[in-house]
Write a protein that holds these residues in place. Sequence first.
Motif, PDB file in Angstrom:
ATOM      1  N   LEU A   1       7.964 -25.450 -12.495  1.00  0.00           N
ATOM      2  CA  LEU A   1       7.119 -24.391 -13.056  1.00  0.00           C
ATOM      3  C   LEU A   1       6.694 -23.386 -11.991  1.00  0.00           C
ATOM      4  O   LEU A   1       6.626 -22.178 -12.255  1.00  0.00           O
ATOM      5  CB  LEU A   1       5.905 -25.022 -13.737  1.00  0.00           C
TER       6      LEU A   1
ATOM      7  N   LEU B   1       7.248 -20.826 -16.492  1.00  0.00           N
ATOM      8  CA  LEU B   1       5.808 -21.035 -16.416  1.00  0.00           C
ATOM      9  C   LEU B   1       5.077 -20.212 -17.481  1.00  0.00           C
ATOM     10  O   LEU B   1       4.158 -20.719 -18.138  1.00  0.00           O
ATOM     11  CB  LEU B   1       5.285 -20.665 -15.032  1.00  0.00           C
TER      12      LEU B   1
ATOM     13  N   PHE C   1      -2.238 -25.264 -14.054  1.00  0.00           N
ATOM     14  CA  PHE C   1      -1.737 -23.894 -14.132  1.00  0.00           C
ATOM     15  C   PHE C   1      -2.691 -22.956 -14.865  1.00  0.00           C
ATOM     16  O   PHE C   1      -2.401 -21.762 -14.978  1.00  0.00           O
ATOM     17  CB  PHE C   1      -0.344 -23.882 -14.764  1.00  0.00           C
TER      18      PHE C   1
END
Length: 380
Positions: free
Chosen positions: A218, A225, A345
Amino acid sequence: MRRGPDGIWQVSGYQEARAVLRDTATVQAGLGIETVEKLPSRFRRPVLYRDGPEHREDRRQTARFFTPRRVDEHYREVMVRVAEAQIGTIRNTGRGRLADVAFHLAIEVASAVIGLTESRPGIRRRLERFPEKFGTPGLTSLHGIHWLLRQNANWLRIYWGDVRPAVRARRRRRRDDLISHLLDEGCSAGEILGECITFAAAGMVTTREFVNLAAWHLFADTALLTRYQAADEPGRIAILEEILRLEPVIGRLRRRTTAPLRLPGDGQDPGAEVTVPAGELVDVMLHRANLDARTVGERPERLRPGRPMAGGAGAPGLSFGDGAHKCPGAAIALLETDVFLSRLFALPGIRMASPPRIGFKDEIGSYELRGCTVTLTGRT
């Protein structure tokens, strides 16, 4: 399918690999089974090393610990609590070592499933001491003697620090976990230790590697992503399954035939049926089988979440194995990886400061990722 110069058969086609794993005429081999076979016959073998009706019955009785519903209702809360604590540390300090964070997460989740909830301080250190690479024990060489002494010392540390406190607590009051089930089955403390080590290796070590691998993918692929961040949970897990198909944590499984095993030819020679005699070793090459275009479709080496799979194959391919020994914790591993990565993230300014170093464990076709550091932009 071919027989190598070492006499071990290698299966690389998806359908052929699945047939080997599902066939009742094959039994577990590798993964240190030679050592386990030397144990006294009265000692109950860990489930990983058993086959036949006894193994199937044990898997039937423990299946309730790994159903998707139980994972969601019983383990999600643990995953969220631990993930948010680890993310909080990264937020406060501005950095984190991904292998350490992932291992802490994996330990907490697997401990909840197994019942290792009364451990003394230092469980992570004890588990990291435990050899992740299977050696060759024996009393005929200094290396073999050293391996046996080291292994026994590590087992004793885990027994006294983790298993014994959990067993004592559950002898007083049963709980809804694996150790309580094993006590109800009449298992001794030593037998429970064997099961705990087996489940710890499966649920902690492999999940740590996959969290690192998925994060690396990612970080390295902006489009992937963006897609991951925009997806709902099923969509995110589909991405993780496709990453795992391409790079299974365990890339090779070994089986031994107990009767002649007939397999169709592979994709290169589909008409050439092969018969593997009884008593032969077969290496099932999962990482190659997962790239079989007959099953996974065109351009199998490309990462394409949601790709159609033929022949009833699941999205991660054979990455969790198949047949009687298929990994029961697949739903746990995928969900805890997503619970952590979706939060990682979501951190503003998160970036990979250094990629992981790659090591390999050839005996199981596995990788080991260490040294990946994440930081927050503007923090040092």
